[in-house]
Design an enzyme around this catalytic site. Structure first.
Site, PDB file in Angstrom:
ATOM      1  N   TRP A 213      53.221  56.400  60.758  1.00  0.00           N
ATOM      2  CA  TRP A 213      53.455  56.881  59.684  1.00  0.00           C
ATOM      3  C   TRP A 213      53.376  58.084  59.338  1.00  0.00           C
ATOM      4  O   TRP A 213      53.740  58.648  58.740  1.00  0.00           O
ATOM      5  CB  TRP A 213      52.256  57.189  58.865  1.00  0.00           C
ATOM      6  N   CYS A 249      53.112  50.206  54.685  1.00  0.00           N
ATOM      7  CA  CYS A 249      52.254  48.865  53.579  1.00  0.00           C
ATOM      8  C   CYS A 249      53.073  47.332  53.112  1.00  0.00           C
ATOM      9  O   CYS A 249      52.494  46.371  52.777  1.00  0.00           O
ATOM     10  CB  CYS A 249      51.457  49.848  52.824  1.00  0.00           C
ATOM     11  N   HIS A 308      50.719  51.794  47.010  1.00  0.00           N
ATOM     12  CA  HIS A 308      50.089  50.775  48.141  1.00  0.00           C
ATOM     13  C   HIS A 308      51.042  49.286  47.781  1.00  0.00           C
ATOM     14  O   HIS A 308      49.967  48.824  46.674  1.00  0.00           O
ATOM     15  CB  HIS A 308      48.941  51.470  48.347  1.00  0.00           C
ATOM     16  N   ASP A 331      44.120  42.216  51.773  1.00  0.00           N
ATOM     17  CA  ASP A 331      44.926  43.186  52.528  1.00  0.00           C
ATOM     18  C   ASP A 331      45.856  43.200  53.378  1.00  0.00           C
ATOM     19  O   ASP A 331      44.898  43.875  54.698  1.00  0.00           O
ATOM     20  CB  ASP A 331      44.888  44.694  52.015  1.00  0.00           C
ATOM     21  N   ASN A 371      40.652  52.579  41.171  1.00  0.00           N
ATOM     22  CA  ASN A 371      39.325  53.316  39.861  1.00  0.00           C
ATOM     23  C   ASN A 371      39.178  54.214  40.780  1.00  0.00           C
ATOM     24  O   ASN A 371      38.347  54.997  39.342  1.00  0.00           O
ATOM     25  CB  ASN A 371      37.959  52.260  39.288  1.00  0.00           C
ATOM     26  N   ASP A 373      38.363  57.991  40.803  1.00  0.00           N
ATOM     27  CA  ASP A 373      38.285  59.638  39.706  1.00  0.00           C
ATOM     28  C   ASP A 373      38.947  60.400  40.496  1.00  0.00           C
ATOM     29  O   ASP A 373      38.368  60.717  41.793  1.00  0.00           O
ATOM     30  CB  ASP A 373      37.060  60.047  39.441  1.00  0.00           C
ATOM     31  N   GLU A 420      42.762  51.898  29.565  1.00  0.00           N
ATOM     32  CA  GLU A 420      41.512  53.589  30.374  1.00  0.00           C
ATOM     33  C   GLU A 420      42.378  54.568  28.887  1.00  0.00           C
ATOM     34  O   GLU A 420      43.039  54.294  28.703  1.00  0.00           O
ATOM     35  CB  GLU A 420      42.164  54.033  30.939  1.00  0.00           C
ATOM     36  N   TYR A 502      54.526  59.287  51.729  1.00  0.00           N
ATOM     37  CA  TYR A 502      54.484  58.253  50.764  1.00  0.00           C
ATOM     38  C   TYR A 502      52.791  57.850  50.859  1.00  0.00           C
ATOM     39  O   TYR A 502      52.119  57.315  49.987  1.00  0.00           O
ATOM     40  CB  TYR A 502      55.267  56.461  50.874  1.00  0.00           C
TER      41      TYR A 502
END
Length: 682
Positions: A213, A249, A308, A331, A371, A373, A420, A502
């Site tokens: 990366w 990824c 991703h 993954d 999900n 926050d 949402e 990214y």
């Protein structure tokens, strides 16, 4: 041999292999030629299917079937005589619907009073057995034919090509061998995908791909340069299991998708926009601001990946409630360890949506990815911090895959999370979404909760929009502020502008904008700023992402507002022109046209062209591409007799005796770079 008939019936004719390839749980035909007519009343003949070095019937690596009119099942394999004529006996063999997937050798043994006569080893009669999405008894059965065609048979994707090329199937089996996966587990979808998830990356087991990366790819190939999986997989095998450099990824996901489909597993590639990376078992992504509202890079360690990629595989899950069968997320990008290895999944997508995180594997990690926050903290000069804003809808805004039968994207966000409500102030989740979040918290996920009036009673709203406005790369930023109170409000806005990897990790902060805005009661105002390309261009490396974070301090109440926006700069266009007859065996000409519209000269430009089932990878290099000047790359190519696909290109930028067998079987085949990589993945 009956290769063509069997391959057509088993839908494996697209594999560039001379050996027979069949799908488990489905009958294939096999012919055995003896030196005379086979007599089931007197002749004793066994057919053996072997896999591995030490075949054993108890481990289902040795299947022995007695040839006759009423053939007895062996480890749920079935056989029957279809025709017994002259010197040839034609049979039908049905492998068990849960048998081991891999390469089986075939032998024929004749037992007489004088002993046993066994055919010699013959690699030409080896059989590849795959998973079978067409068989209702197979764990990967899919009912819809269009879905099976897309998720099993399609070798041309948006990212990569190369599922059925010569050698790729052997490379996929080599990965399992090199990873020392026990043969008896290779009929289990969950075990196969979990092992492959670890082996596609090289983090701890010398798997296929090395992650990088940073911006230095001098020791290998830049992740953006790959056009297909075949080149990567075949190189890995030819080097005897030496990891290939480099991947990020989408490369991991593209190669993993090839692996899955090549073995017959229904799979698809997933892209999650604004994907959180959780390492602490929470659904919080923390951003720390200093007293002036700027990002404090010394204390902001969390990141939100601009996107991703991972994969999904379709299968039943007998180890969890049936309602959670179907699409499972897996993954191969090495982010966190799972049971000692860098891998993730398979985890039920339906379970993630419901917040049911107790079912294996790695449900908490995937739940946080879609999900989490975003929690903004402000840190004063004494080191004290307080939460000033929480955004519950930024992460996992859109989850896409390729649409069945089309190259258009399909929005599958609803399969991972409930809707949402963006119209509420502040934006929040629907009732179903809140229920799912509460369920996740009950099962151990930590989440920030506040009873502070400064967060619950904010009477202003701030939104930001960012877009590229010309080919030179200038950016227009629009900040919209709304006063939702009956009082005059003044907001002091600090706008941080930076270039990002990214993965969301900061590359360089290049500009800071401050602005005061005064609003009457119930008034909405907008302020437009322009960021020119000259201000950030020297800091652009790799994939060009710009991110902007605005923090507003309300003078009258001391409350804070936050907003974020990301811009992915447009790449110069790449055009492909085909000339000549599109006929098998005829010459055709491919012209790749590239015009530098970046606003500055480019150096060391490489164009890579590959056609799925048409042509192997071809490259052309340019030492320099001046701004505004076109570059042409012309390549001639003859269509092969096996051509079935369309051209696809990527711009990289930067006594009785058996004599012969006539069926599908019968007779007898790291330092500072590591620290930097970890920092930039965060």
């Amino acid at each position: 041999m009956y290769e063509q008939t069997n391959k057509m019936a088993h839908r494996t004719n697209m594999y560039d292999y001379s050996n027979l390839i069949v799908r488990r749980g489905q009958e294939f035909t096999l012919g055995i030629v003896f030196n005379r007519l086979f007599n089931p009343q007197f002749d004793i003949v066994n057919i053996e299917f072997l896999i591995g070095n030490n075949p054993n019937s108890t481990k289902r690596t040795l299947i022995t079937m007695a040839l006759g009119e009423n053939m007895v099942e062996s480890n749920k394999w079935k056989g029957r005589v279809l025709r017994n004529q002259a010197a040839e006996t034609k049979m039908g063999i049905t492998p068990a619907a849960d048998c081991i997937v891999g390469l089986f050798s075939t032998y024929v043994t004749v037992i007489t009073s004088l002993g046993k006569v066994r055919t010699e080893r013959n690699p030409k009669t080896d059989i590849y057995i795959l998973f079978n999405a067409w068989n209702p008894s197979d764990m990967v059965f899919m009912a819809n034919e269009d879905d099976r065609t897309e998720y099993v048979l399609n070798s041309v994707g948006i990212i990569f090509n190369g599922t059925f090329q010569q050698g790729v199937l052997d490379a996929c089996l080599f990965i399992l061998d090199f990873g020392k996966m026990p043969l008896e587990y290779r009929g289990d979808v969950v075990k196969v995908t979990r092992k492959a998830s670890a082996m596609i990356n090289s983090q701890d087991d010398n798997g296929v791909l090395v992650g990088n990366w940073s911006n230095d790819f001098s020791l290998g190939t830049a992740p953006t340069a790959w056009t297909g999986s075949a080149e990567i997989l075949l190189s890995y095998v030819s080097k005897g299991g030496v990891p290939i450099k480099y991947a990020q990824c989408w490369v991991y996901a593209g190669v993993f998708n090839t692996f899955l489909r090549c073995l017959g597993l229904p799979s698809r590639l997933i892209t999650n926009y604004f994907s959180a990376h959780d390492s602490l078992g929470s659904i919080e992504t923390d951003i720390v601001l200093d007293e002036d509202g700027q990002i404090d890079m010394n204390y902001t360690t969390d990141s939100i990946w601009n996107y991703h990629c991972w994969n999904e595989v379709f299968t039943k899950r007998p180890d969890i409630p049936p309602v959670f069968s179907g699409w499972q997320a897996v993954d191969a990008t090495p982010q966190e360890t799972s049971e000692g290895y860098y891998r993730c999944g398979p985890v039920s997508v339906a379970a993630v949506k419901e917040g049911e995180l107790r079912y294996e594997y790695d449900a908490s990690f995937v739940f946080a990815e879609v999900n989490s926050d975003v929690v903004f903290h402000k840190r004063d000069k004494y080191g004290n911090t307080e939460v000033v804003s929480v955004n519950t809808t930024y992460v996992g805004q859109m989850i896409l895959t390729k649409m069945v039968g089309s190259n258009e994207p399909e929005d599958i966000t609803h399969t991972y999370k409930y809707p949402e409500e963006f119209l509420t102030q502040p934006p929040t989740g629907s009732a179903e979404d809140k229920r799912s979040m509460r369920q996740a918290e009950r099962q151990g996920m930590r989440r920030y909760h506040s009873n502070s009036s400064s967060l619950l009673n904010v009477d202003m709203q701030m939104q930001m929009e960012a877009k590229q406005i010309n080919t030179a790369g200038d950016i227009s930023l629009t900040i919209i502020v709304s006063n939702l109170s009956n009082q005059v409000r003044t907001v002091n806005i600090t706008l941080t502008c930076k270039t990002d990897y990214y993965t969301g990790a900061t590359n360089q902060q290049f500009k800071l904008i401050t602005q005061d805005m005064s609003l009457q009661s119930w008034e909405t105002k907008q302020q437009v700023f322009t960021v020119t390309a000259n201000e950030y261009m020297e800091f652009i490396t790799g994939q060009p992402f710009l991110s902007f974070i605005a923090c507003g301090l309300i003078s009258e109440t001391g409350m804070s507002l936050t907003s974020m926006a990301v811009v992915h700069l447009n790449a110069p266009p790449l055009l492909i022109d085909l000339k000549g007859p599109s006929q098998v065996g005829m010459d055709m000409y491919v012209t790749v046209k590239f015009t530098n519209t970046a606003g500055y000269d480019l150096r060391d430009v490489t164009i890579r062209l590959e056609g799925s089932d048409l042509m192997l990878l071809k490259t052309k290099q340019y030492r320099r591409s001046c701004h505004g000047s076109p570059a042409l790359s012309e390549m001639d190519h003859s269509l092969p007799a096996s051509a079935t696909g369309a051209a696809h290109a990527e711009n990289t930028g930067s006594v009785l005796q058996p004599c012969t067998a006539t069926g599908g079987a019968g007779g007898l085949k790291r330092g500072e770079r590591k620290r930097r990589n970890r920092r930039e993945r965060r």
